[in-house]
Design a protein around this motif. Structure first.
Motif, PDB file in Angstrom:
ATOM      1  N   HIS A  49     -41.823 -19.489 -48.211  1.00 63.33           N
ATOM      2  CA  HIS A  49     -41.841 -20.931 -48.447  1.00 63.33           C
ATOM      3  C   HIS A  49     -42.177 -21.264 -49.906  1.00 63.33           C
ATOM      4  N   ALA A  50     -43.140 -20.566 -50.469  1.00 61.78           N
ATOM      5  CA  ALA A  50     -43.667 -20.907 -51.796  1.00 61.78           C
ATOM      6  C   ALA A  50     -42.896 -20.274 -52.954  1.00 61.78           C
ATOM      7  N   ASN A  51     -41.958 -19.386 -52.640  1.00 61.99           N
ATOM      8  CA  ASN A  51     -41.286 -18.643 -53.716  1.00 61.99           C
ATOM      9  C   ASN A  51     -39.767 -18.757 -53.675  1.00 61.99           C
ATOM     10  N   GLY A  52     -39.266 -19.915 -53.328  1.00 60.60           N
ATOM     11  CA  GLY A  52     -37.837 -20.130 -53.490  1.00 60.60           C
ATOM     12  C   GLY A  52     -37.054 -20.481 -52.236  1.00 60.60           C
ATOM     13  N   CYS A  53     -37.672 -20.393 -51.061  1.00 60.91           N
ATOM     14  CA  CYS A  53     -36.968 -20.759 -49.829  1.00 60.91           C
ATOM     15  C   CYS A  53     -37.873 -21.667 -48.999  1.00 60.91           C
ATOM     16  N   PRO A  54     -37.966 -22.946 -49.382  1.00 61.33           N
ATOM     17  CA  PRO A  54     -38.828 -23.855 -48.634  1.00 61.33           C
ATOM     18  C   PRO A  54     -38.452 -23.885 -47.155  1.00 61.33           C
ATOM     19  N   MET A  55     -39.479 -23.808 -46.320  1.00 58.69           N
ATOM     20  CA  MET A  55     -39.278 -23.743 -44.874  1.00 58.69           C
ATOM     21  C   MET A  55     -39.677 -25.053 -44.215  1.00 58.69           C
ATOM     22  N   ASP A  56     -39.017 -25.365 -43.111  1.00 60.57           N
ATOM     23  CA  ASP A  56     -39.365 -26.524 -42.293  1.00 60.57           C
ATOM     24  C   ASP A  56     -40.209 -26.008 -41.130  1.00 60.57           C
ATOM     25  N   PHE A  57     -41.502 -25.809 -41.390  1.00 64.00           N
ATOM     26  CA  PHE A  57     -42.382 -25.229 -40.386  1.00 64.00           C
ATOM     27  C   PHE A  57     -42.590 -26.154 -39.190  1.00 64.00           C
ATOM     28  N   ALA A  58     -42.532 -27.472 -39.405  1.00 65.15           N
ATOM     29  CA  ALA A  58     -42.680 -28.399 -38.284  1.00 65.15           C
ATOM     30  C   ALA A  58     -41.533 -28.222 -37.287  1.00 65.15           C
ATOM     31  N   MET A  89     -29.030 -11.897 -49.171  1.00 64.03           N
ATOM     32  CA  MET A  89     -28.342 -13.070 -48.619  1.00 64.03           C
ATOM     33  C   MET A  89     -28.918 -13.597 -47.310  1.00 64.03           C
ATOM     34  N   PHE A  90     -30.129 -13.201 -46.940  1.00 60.99           N
ATOM     35  CA  PHE A  90     -30.710 -13.718 -45.697  1.00 60.99           C
ATOM     36  C   PHE A  90     -31.163 -15.156 -45.903  1.00 60.99           C
ATOM     37  N   LEU A  91     -30.763 -16.040 -45.000  1.00 57.86           N
ATOM     38  CA  LEU A  91     -31.215 -17.426 -45.001  1.00 57.86           C
ATOM     39  C   LEU A  91     -31.816 -17.726 -43.636  1.00 57.86           C
ATOM     40  N   PRO A  92     -33.115 -18.017 -43.583  1.00 59.94           N
ATOM     41  CA  PRO A  92     -33.741 -18.330 -42.305  1.00 59.94           C
ATOM     42  C   PRO A  92     -33.137 -19.588 -41.675  1.00 59.94           C
ATOM     43  N   ARG A  93     -33.117 -19.625 -40.364  1.00 58.38           N
ATOM     44  CA  ARG A  93     -32.601 -20.799 -39.649  1.00 58.38           C
ATOM     45  C   ARG A  93     -33.441 -22.029 -39.925  1.00 58.38           C
ATOM     46  N   PHE A  94     -34.730 -21.821 -40.233  1.00 58.54           N
ATOM     47  CA  PHE A  94     -35.622 -22.950 -40.458  1.00 58.54           C
ATOM     48  C   PHE A  94     -35.918 -23.186 -41.934  1.00 58.54           C
ATOM     49  N   ALA A  95     -35.046 -22.674 -42.804  1.00 57.65           N
ATOM     50  CA  ALA A  95     -35.120 -23.044 -44.221  1.00 57.65           C
ATOM     51  C   ALA A  95     -34.787 -24.533 -44.306  1.00 57.65           C
ATOM     52  N   LYS A  96     -35.470 -25.253 -45.183  1.00 56.18           N
ATOM     53  CA  LYS A  96     -35.172 -26.681 -45.313  1.00 56.18           C
ATOM     54  C   LYS A  96     -33.712 -26.854 -45.685  1.00 56.18           C
ATOM     55  N   GLY A  97     -33.049 -27.722 -44.943  1.00 55.21           N
ATOM     56  CA  GLY A  97     -31.631 -27.970 -45.176  1.00 55.21           C
ATOM     57  C   GLY A  97     -30.700 -27.112 -44.345  1.00 55.21           C
ATOM     58  N   ALA A  98     -31.206 -26.045 -43.734  1.00 55.45           N
ATOM     59  CA  ALA A  98     -30.366 -25.168 -42.910  1.00 55.45           C
ATOM     60  C   ALA A  98     -30.410 -25.627 -41.465  1.00 55.45           C
ATOM     61  N   GLY A  99     -29.256 -25.791 -40.871  1.00 54.54           N
ATOM     62  CA  GLY A  99     -29.166 -26.073 -39.436  1.00 54.54           C
ATOM     63  C   GLY A  99     -29.702 -27.408 -38.981  1.00 54.54           C
ATOM     64  N   GLU A 100     -29.863 -28.351 -39.889  1.00 59.53           N
ATOM     65  CA  GLU A 100     -30.395 -29.650 -39.477  1.00 59.53           C
ATOM     66  C   GLU A 100     -29.300 -30.535 -38.973  1.00 59.53           C
TER      67      GLU A 100
END
Length: 100
Positions: A49-58, A89-100
């Motif tokens: 989250h803090a190093n380039g891939c902000p996460m939507d933890f909520a 190239m891994f992008l978490p499903r809960f990265a901000k902007g992903a899958g919303e």
């Protein structure tokens, strides 16, 4: 490069809830030590989250175990612990902007 672990109190609370829910299941299935996995998973999520891939933890906190597990395992397998950045190239499903 110094890995950052910056997060708000709410983000930390969400991470603790996520980790508290999913890690005991991982440890039961794998026989790994609960305390070590709790700490490393918390650190992995916050570092991501803090190093380039902000996460939507909520949003992640409200998700089903399968989707949370996808991100937890993917982050574990793709996080560069020297930089705090995700690789290959891994992008978490809960990265901000992903899958919303």
């Amino acid at each position: 490069m110094i890995v950052k672990f910056d997060a708000t109190e709410q983000e930390i609370a969400d991470v603790n809830a996520i980790v508290g829910r999913i890690v005991p299941k991982i440890c039961t299935a794998t026989g790994r030590d609960l305390e070590n996995v709790l700490l490393s998973t918390r650190m992995d999520l916050i570092a991501t989250h803090a190093n380039g891939c902000p996460m939507d933890f909520a949003r992640m906190r409200k998700a089903d175990d399968f989707n949370i597990l996808h991100d937890v395992v993917g982050i574990k397998n793709h996080l560069n612990r020297k930089t705090g950045r995700l690789e290959r190239m891994f992008l978490p499903r809960f990265a901000k902007g992903a899958g919303e």
